[in-house]
Design a protein around this motif. Structure first.
Motif, short mmCIF file in Angstrom:
data_model
loop_
_atom_site.label_atom_id
_atom_site.label_comp_id
_atom_site.label_asym_id
_atom_site.label_seq_id
_atom_site.Cartn_x
_atom_site.Cartn_y
_atom_site.Cartn_z
N TRP A 29 0.92 -1.26 0.08
CA TRP A 29 0.10 -0.11 0.04
C TRP A 29 0.60 1.34 -0.01
CZ3 TRP A 29 -0.82 -4.57 2.69
CH2 TRP A 29 -1.70 -5.20 2.56
N ASN A 30 2.09 1.00 -0.07
CA ASN A 30 3.10 2.27 0.15
C ASN A 30 3.20 2.81 -1.42
OD1 ASN A 30 5.16 3.89 0.56
ND2 ASN A 30 6.99 2.39 0.51
N THR A 31 2.86 4.25 -1.19
CA THR A 31 3.01 5.07 -2.55
C THR A 31 4.34 5.13 -2.97
OG1 THR A 31 2.99 7.16 -1.57
CG2 THR A 31 0.96 6.30 -1.98
N GLY A 32 5.47 5.00 -1.86
CA GLY A 32 6.86 5.58 -2.19
C GLY A 32 6.90 6.93 -1.90
N TRP A 33 5.94 7.71 -1.82
CA TRP A 33 6.26 9.10 -1.70
C TRP A 33 6.34 9.28 0.01
CZ3 TRP A 33 7.60 12.08 -5.52
CH2 TRP A 33 7.17 11.67 -6.94
N THR A 34 6.72 10.54 0.51
CA THR A 34 6.88 10.70 1.78
C THR A 34 6.55 12.44 1.94
OG1 THR A 34 9.29 11.02 1.50
CG2 THR A 34 8.36 9.13 2.65
N TYR B 170 16.98 11.27 9.33
CA TYR B 170 17.63 11.82 7.70
C TYR B 170 17.73 10.41 7.03
CZ TYR B 170 22.24 10.65 9.12
OH TYR B 170 23.58 10.04 9.38
N ALA B 171 18.19 9.42 7.63
CA ALA B 171 18.38 8.09 6.86
C ALA B 171 17.47 7.43 6.44
CB ALA B 171 19.67 7.29 7.55
N GLN B 172 16.03 8.01 6.77
CA GLN B 172 14.90 7.01 6.36
C GLN B 172 14.74 7.37 4.73
OE1 GLN B 172 12.30 8.70 10.13
NE2 GLN B 172 10.89 7.97 8.20
N PRO B 173 14.26 6.18 4.31
CA PRO B 173 13.91 6.61 2.64
C PRO B 173 12.89 7.82 2.72
CG PRO B 173 13.38 4.19 3.29
CD PRO B 173 13.85 4.90 4.60
N GLN B 174 13.12 8.79 1.60
CA GLN B 174 12.44 9.69 1.35
C GLN B 174 12.43 10.02 0.04
OE1 GLN B 174 13.93 13.08 4.13
NE2 GLN B 174 15.24 11.57 4.86
N ALA B 175 11.10 10.39 -0.37
CA ALA B 175 10.89 11.21 -1.62
C ALA B 175 9.57 11.98 -1.71
CB ALA B 175 10.53 10.02 -2.71
N HIS B 176 10.07 13.23 -1.18
CA HIS B 176 9.18 14.35 -1.13
C HIS B 176 8.70 15.04 -2.41
CE1 HIS B 176 10.50 13.69 2.78
NE2 HIS B 176 11.41 14.47 2.64
N LEU B 177 9.58 15.13 -3.65
CA LEU B 177 9.27 15.49 -4.59
C LEU B 177 9.71 15.05 -6.10
CD1 LEU B 177 11.48 18.81 -3.40
CD2 LEU B 177 8.83 18.64 -3.33
N PRO C 172 25.55 30.32 -4.21
CA PRO C 172 26.25 29.66 -4.91
C PRO C 172 27.55 29.05 -4.49
CG PRO C 172 26.37 32.10 -5.41
CD PRO C 172 25.31 31.67 -4.17
N ALA C 173 28.11 29.49 -3.01
CA ALA C 173 29.02 28.85 -2.49
C ALA C 173 28.69 27.42 -1.53
CB ALA C 173 30.06 29.68 -1.99
N GLY C 174 27.32 27.41 -1.54
CA GLY C 174 26.70 26.34 -0.84
C GLY C 174 26.92 26.38 0.73
N LEU C 175 26.89 27.59 1.30
CA LEU C 175 26.94 27.90 2.72
C LEU C 175 25.87 27.20 3.44
CD1 LEU C 175 28.65 29.95 4.59
CD2 LEU C 175 26.67 31.50 4.39
N PHE C 176 24.56 27.20 2.92
CA PHE C 176 23.53 26.47 3.55
C PHE C 176 23.19 24.94 3.21
CE2 PHE C 176 22.74 31.19 3.71
CZ PHE C 176 22.54 31.25 4.94
N ARG C 177 24.28 24.44 2.35
CA ARG C 177 23.82 23.06 1.75
C ARG C 177 23.44 22.01 2.84
NH1 ARG C 177 27.90 22.54 -2.33
NH2 ARG C 177 26.74 23.95 -3.56
N GLY C 178 24.17 21.97 3.90
CA GLY C 178 24.01 20.98 4.71
C GLY C 178 22.57 21.05 5.49
N ASP C 179 21.46 21.96 5.19
CA ASP C 179 20.35 22.17 5.74
C ASP C 179 19.33 21.49 4.71
OD1 ASP C 179 18.84 23.20 8.06
OD2 ASP C 179 17.85 24.24 6.49
N ILE C 180 19.71 21.13 3.79
CA ILE C 180 18.96 20.67 2.67
C ILE C 180 18.26 19.35 3.22
CG2 ILE C 180 18.69 19.79 0.41
CD1 ILE C 180 21.00 21.56 -0.30
N ALA C 181 16.75 19.24 3.29
CA ALA C 181 16.29 17.91 3.71
C ALA C 181 16.54 16.69 2.52
CB ALA C 181 14.69 18.22 3.55
N THR C 182 16.67 15.63 3.19
CA THR C 182 17.35 14.56 2.50
C THR C 182 16.28 14.08 1.30
OG1 THR C 182 18.29 13.74 4.31
CG2 THR C 182 18.38 12.45 2.21
N ASN C 183 15.78 14.96 0.39
CA ASN C 183 14.87 14.73 -0.54
C ASN C 183 15.45 14.32 -2.16
OD1 ASN C 183 15.62 17.15 -1.20
ND2 ASN C 183 13.38 18.06 -1.05
N ALA C 184 16.70 14.45 -2.38
CA ALA C 184 17.43 14.40 -3.53
C ALA C 184 16.92 12.87 -4.23
CB ALA C 184 18.92 14.47 -3.23
#
Ligand code: FAD
Length: 465
Positions: A412-417, A425-432, A449-461
């Motif tokens: 019944w899992n859609t695969g989305w979150t 953060y290590a849970q399977p994720q697919a928001h977008l 451009p320099a990625g100062l805030f890169r670490g804050d990105i939710a794991t949705n890649a």
């Protein structure tokens, strides 16, 4: 206001705290004790100037910038560590309401309880989640699923403007007309654009709400669940509810009737229209057939003011360590319901404090024309299962049980979150979608451009392709 380059040394020394200092401990405090941040330095920002000074410091020191408000989602991002400056946003000013436009201006760091109270004084309500202690900014930027959700949509859709300090130190006010691309990406795009200092949100009229929770012994779980599922298939959008199986610990604030063994609960809210009794009728149509199943242990449903909605779910008020899992599910048929209860119902030995099916659909599945990167959820239910390592339950027990529930719910899992329901953060994720992730990334490269805030990105890649 000072310019970005001019932050005086004295203000840096006052603001930035290193490990070992009391101010550091205050700034890194989180609600979810499962993930203690350990940044190189930390700051509690109460003004926009503080935020700009902290960002400048991070750039000078070669640190990444992470931010939080309450730490309810502390475990959901990559761990905050030695390469980071953590900014706790606690911006001054309080909630301001423009009653004519029904807009609330909310400084970052504000918890939903303050917005609920301010709005209620004007007969208005906001699309908050189940707890009044959750931070407005973190909840909204990640979507936000409210007990008003099926009537009003994903909470982020109520955002009308976002003020943030970006990597160049600029304070930007972003809305549909000033920078539509960035405004789109900020709303659900996964973060990593800057430190939000305030948001403007649109409120809605809410003079009456019917809200509450009914609890039964878990021996009634299968009949309650099947009746709730049947009702949910054609339920009116005014109602947003949840079905839960709970193993509540014997804490003083929890009624003793609920801690003697596993219980099931149906809770939520029905949004009323002024001058009608429609909300009560909708609640009765849901609850009367459920009340026939068995005697309730506790029943708190009532017609009340909007502030009652944030009490309904009985969320914890003190920090504690949380471990859990989440899936977005399709329609749950009889087999799905039976499998779910086999793993979390009576006799299952489930160590989960809460195994919940939150009702979706209605306006939650309809993206508005002007919505952001995440504007709707295409699923019927959100499953959340979570535990707390109370003796004799261990963290491993909780993880193992979450994995077993995930496995049986797979058909019944859609695969989305939904981003707000991610515990770790290590849970399977697919928001977008992959296309949305790519579009957001491009805007992020323009803004940071320099990625100062890169670490804050939710794991949705890892978007579903
Ligand atoms: C008891 C409980 C009940 C909950 N109920 C619901 C619910 O009903 N519905 C729902 O959808 N979710 C719910 N949640 C999940 C909650 O919405 C998320 O955990 C949310 O992200 C918390 O936001 P926060 O700001 O309080 O948390 P924080 O951990 O402080 O922040 C989370 C993230 O938001 C971002 N952020 C925070 N402040 C800023 C800022 N100033 N600038 C830029 N980024 C920022 C950062 O990426 C940060 O990592 C619940 C969580 C708990 C623990």
């Amino acid at each position: 206001m000072t310019t970005f380059e001019e932050a005086p040394r004295a203000s840096l020394e006052k603001l930035i705290a290193l490990p070992g200092r009391q101010a550091y401990d205050k700034s890194v405090r989180v609600f979810n004790l499962a993930a203690a941040p350990a940044p190189a330095a930390a700051a509690t920002a109460t003004t926009v100037d503080d935020v700009r000074t902290a960002v400048r410091y991070a750039r000078q020191e070669g640190l990444g910038v992470r931010m939080h408000s309450t730490g309810h989602a502390a475990a959901s991002g990559r761990p905050v560590g030695a390469g980071d400056l953590l900014i706790r946003t606690e911006l001054e000013g309080g909630v301001e309401i423009d009653t004519a436009r029904r807009i609330a201006r909310v400084p970052a760091g504000t918890q939903w309880g303050a917005v609920i109270d301010a709005a209620q004084r004007h007969g208005l309500a906001a699309p908050h989640g189940s707890s009044g202690l959750v931070g407005v900014v973190g909840y909204l930027l990640r979507g936000g699923v409210s007990f008003y959700g099926r009537a009003k949509g994903l909470a982020v859709n109520c955002v009308r403007a976002i003020e943030l300090v970006t990597a160049d130190g600029q304070l930007r006010r972003v809305d549909l007309s000033s920078d539509p691309e960035l405004f789109w990406a900020l709303r659900g795009g996964g973060g990593g654009f800057g430190v939000v200092t305030a948001v403007d949100i649109e409120l809605f009229a809410a003079t009456s709400v019917v809200t509450g929770a009914t609890y039964w012994s878990a021996v009634h779980a299968d009949r309650i669940l099947s009746r709730w599922l049947r009702w949910s298939r054609s339920a009116p959008p005014e109602a947003t509810t949840a079905f839960r199986v709970m193993n509540l610990p014997p804490l003083p604030e929890i009624p003793a009737a609920l801690t003697a063994g596993p219980v099931v609960c149906v809770d939520g809210a029905v949004l009323g229209s002024p001058g009608t009794d429609g909300a009560q009728r909708i609640a009765d149509e849901l609850l009367n057939p459920l009340r026939e199943v068995g005697e309730a242990l506790v029943d708190t449903w009532h017609a009340g003011r909007p502030s009652a909605v944030a009490q309904t779910h009985m969320d914890p008020t003190e920090p504690f360590p949380m471990y859990g899992d989440h899936l977005l599910l399709d329609e749950l048929d009889a087999d799905g319901a039976a499998e779910f209860l086999r793993l979390v119902g009576i006799g299952s030995g489930s160590p989960l404090v809460n195994a919940e099916l939150r009702q979706l659909g209605g306006a939650l599945s309809v993206p508005p024309d002007t919505g952001g990167a995440l504007a709707s959820l295409d699923a019927r239910f959100a499953y959340m299962g979570g535990g707390v390592p109370f003796e004799p339950v261990t963290v491993d027990d909780i993880h193992a049980h979450c994995a077993a529930v995930r496995e049986v719910l797979e058909p019944w899992n859609t695969g989305w979150t939904a981003p707000t329901f991610i515990d770790h953060y290590a849970q399977p994720q697919a928001h977008l979608s992959a296309e949305t992730v790519a579009a957001v990334d491009e805007i992020r490269r323009r803004i940071d451009p320099a990625g100062l805030f890169r670490g804050d990105i939710a794991t949705n890649a890892t978007a579903l392709s």
